[in-house]
Write a protein that holds these residues in place. Structure first.
Motif, PDB file in Angstrom:
ATOM      1  N   UNK A 187       0.799  -1.159   0.085  1.00 60.10           N
ATOM      2  CA  UNK A 187      -0.011   0.028  -0.121  1.00 60.10           C
ATOM      3  C   UNK A 187       0.955   1.312   0.240  1.00 60.10           C
ATOM      4  N   UNK A 188       1.048   1.792  -1.152  1.00 61.40           N
ATOM      5  CA  UNK A 188       1.803   2.985  -1.311  1.00 61.40           C
ATOM      6  C   UNK A 188       1.636   4.162  -0.365  1.00 61.40           C
ATOM      7  N   UNK A 189       0.378   4.371   0.056  1.00 60.40           N
ATOM      8  CA  UNK A 189       0.266   5.697   0.940  1.00 60.40           C
ATOM      9  C   UNK A 189       0.733   5.347   2.251  1.00 60.40           C
ATOM     10  N   UNK A 190       0.608   3.976   2.834  1.00 62.90           N
ATOM     11  CA  UNK A 190       1.346   3.858   4.216  1.00 62.90           C
ATOM     12  C   UNK A 190       2.857   3.322   4.188  1.00 62.90           C
ATOM     13  N   UNK A 191       3.170   2.803   2.972  1.00 62.67           N
ATOM     14  CA  UNK A 191       4.308   2.159   2.709  1.00 62.67           C
ATOM     15  C   UNK A 191       4.331   0.700   3.282  1.00 62.67           C
ATOM     16  N   UNK A 192       3.207   0.195   3.961  1.00 59.97           N
ATOM     17  CA  UNK A 192       3.342  -1.007   4.555  1.00 59.97           C
ATOM     18  C   UNK A 192       2.642  -2.199   3.479  1.00 59.97           C
ATOM     19  N   UNK A 193       2.925  -3.497   3.763  1.00 56.47           N
ATOM     20  CA  UNK A 193       2.358  -4.626   2.762  1.00 56.47           C
ATOM     21  C   UNK A 193       0.946  -4.578   3.100  1.00 56.47           C
ATOM     22  N   UNK A 194       0.333  -5.075   2.108  1.00 55.82           N
ATOM     23  CA  UNK A 194      -1.297  -5.029   2.183  1.00 55.82           C
ATOM     24  C   UNK A 194      -1.537  -6.036   3.181  1.00 55.82           C
ATOM     25  N   UNK A 195      -0.691  -7.181   3.103  1.00 45.95           N
ATOM     26  CA  UNK A 195      -1.278  -8.331   3.921  1.00 45.95           C
ATOM     27  C   UNK A 195      -0.529  -8.216   5.540  1.00 45.95           C
ATOM     28  N   UNK A 196      -1.381  -8.564   6.545  1.00 42.81           N
ATOM     29  CA  UNK A 196      -0.766  -8.420   7.705  1.00 42.81           C
ATOM     30  C   UNK A 196      -0.092  -9.785   8.290  1.00 42.81           C
ATOM     31  N   UNK A 197       0.507 -10.415   7.528  1.00 46.69           N
ATOM     32  CA  UNK A 197       1.379 -11.584   7.889  1.00 46.69           C
ATOM     33  C   UNK A 197       2.745 -11.200   8.482  1.00 46.69           C
ATOM     34  N   UNK A 198       3.532 -11.985   9.012  1.00 39.96           N
ATOM     35  CA  UNK A 198       4.724 -11.474   9.743  1.00 39.96           C
ATOM     36  C   UNK A 198       5.677 -10.933   8.671  1.00 39.96           C
ATOM     37  N   UNK A 199       5.784 -11.551   7.493  1.00 39.38           N
ATOM     38  CA  UNK A 199       6.900 -11.038   6.521  1.00 39.38           C
ATOM     39  C   UNK A 199       6.157  -9.956   5.665  1.00 39.38           C
ATOM     40  N   UNK A 200       4.627  -9.806   5.726  1.00 38.70           N
ATOM     41  CA  UNK A 200       3.998  -9.284   4.617  1.00 38.70           C
ATOM     42  C   UNK A 200       3.554  -9.815   3.449  1.00 38.70           C
TER      43      UNK A 200
END
Ligand code: FMN
Length: 371
Positions: A187-200
């Motif tokens: 997710x480029x707005x937050x910089x976080x992976x879309x999936x909430x798994x440990x490695x993303x």
């Protein structure tokens, strides 16, 4: 009306479109919704000895596909045994109970679920590509129950080797493929992976994996005699027909069931029937493995360029259908297509790549020899 019912390992499915293991069969109520939506069989969500600790977020629609990090059932097996399997059974449809993952876990679970299962489906998803744990899980199931045991295959790179080994070890059928991965989306707005798994990480499904699934079924069908149930990216009757032609005896649907709701199984089944009728087939069995037969006949033409030039062998244009939308012209990197009142393909420039035929929204272009 074309015949849609299929008999696989002695189990009669009223139509060949099942709901696959996933959130669309996450409990008994969802299995009943799938039945009301026209599914021909139910595969229950994978259960293992312990409930899964599912990360959140765990599902996302992405361009052309779908990502998930859902693992197996978050419900305890006691709940499945006391309530959910009974509700699934009440549908009156064949129920394939999905179990995971190791030989020890399967040996523990298989006898418990047997009263509710017409067949077992074993997942190899978190087992890797080594043959021995996969075959070990299968042997544990075969030793524990006398109902058909299907092995659900991940898109292993050595799919033929594993398919053959599993058949030799006594599998009654194969189901392929599970989702492909690990994959990642950010997710480029937050910089976080879309999936909430440990490695993303997440696993890819939906239309993005259909060509992979079709190829896996096609390759496995070359080396095994046991039935194969095709799964991966099926969302329409034509998708289902493609899987049959690759060698499948039935199909399963997961992502389209999530995105479009449980009515999708009945719609796919009706579209498959309409496809069969419009092409003059009386029984879905007639198209099973059709591509293998056509390839063996040498029906795929690979004409040398010189001969193709001599024949002017470019896509044929149905000018009545063509609405001059320009899609084919824009994406013709050989600049062979032009339009001035009607579409013209320059045989001298055309590379015969075939892209224009697949892009035309009006089906106005046809590859030579394929109409
Ligand atoms: C959210 C989600 C959860 C899934 N859970 C399971 C599961 O518990 N067991 C399993 O064998 N496959 C599971 N799958 C894989 C599907 O059954 C199927 O093999 C794969 O998604 C490809 O089919 P599709 O493109 O129709 O979704 C899951 C897929 C998704 C999208």
């Amino acid at each position: 009306m074309a015949k849609l019912s299929v008999n696989i390992c002695g189990i009669l499915f009223p139509n060949p479109v099942m709901s696959a293991a996933g959130p669309t069969s996450r409990d008994g109520a969802m299995c009943q919704a799938a039945a009301r939506g026209g599914a021909g069989g139910i595969v229950t969500k994978t259960v293992s000895v312990k409930p899964a600790d599912v990360p959140r977020p765990c599902m996302a629609e992405i361009k052309g596909g779908f990502l998930n990090a859902e693992l197996w059932s978050e419900l305890p097996r006691e709940q499945w045994l006391e309530r959910e399997y009974k509700l699934a059974k009440e549908t009156g449809l064949p129920v394939m109970v999905s179990l995971g993952y190791t030989a020890d876990q399967i040996a523990e679970l298989a006898p418990l679920v047997k009263p509710y299962a017409d067949a077992l489906e074993l997942s190899t998803h978190y087992v890797g590509n080594d043959i021995s744990p996969i075959v070990g899980a299968l042997r544990a199931a075969k030793a524990a129950v006398d109902i058909p045991v299907f092995m659900k295959m991940s898109p292993h790179p050595n799919i033929q080797e594993i398919a053959k080994a599993v058949e030799t070890a006594g599998a009654d059928g194969l189901v392929m493929i599970n989702s492909f991965g690990p994959c990642m989306a950010i997710d480029v707005d937050s910089g976080l992976p879309l999936m909430g798994s440990r490695e993303g990480y997440g696993w890819l499904s939906g239309s993005a994996i259909k060509p992979l699934a079709v190829r896996c079924v096609y390759d496995a069908a070359k080396v095994v005699k046991i039935p194969i149930i095709g799964v991966g990216g099926i969302a329409s009757g034509r998708d289902a027909a493609e899987m049959f032609m690759a060698g499948a005896s039935a199909v399963q649907v997961c992502t389209a069931g999530i995105l479009k709701g449980p009515g999708v199984y009945g719609r796919i089944s009706e579209e498959l029937e309409a496809f069969l009728e419009s092409h003059g087939y009386a029984d879905v069995a007639e198209i099973k493995g059709l591509t293998h037969r056509r390839m063996a006949e040498g029906a795929l033409r690979t004409i040398p360029d010189a001969l193709a030039d001599a024949l002017g062998d470019v896509p044929a244009v149905d000018q009545e259908r063509c609405n001059l939308c320009g899609l084919c012209e824009t994406s013709c990197v050989y600049q062979a297509i032009s339009s001035s009142g009607h579409l013209v393909i320059d045989a001298g420039k055309c590379f015969r790549c075939g892209l224009c035929v697949t892009r035309c929204p009006k089906e106005a272009l046809t590859l030579p020899g394929r109409d």
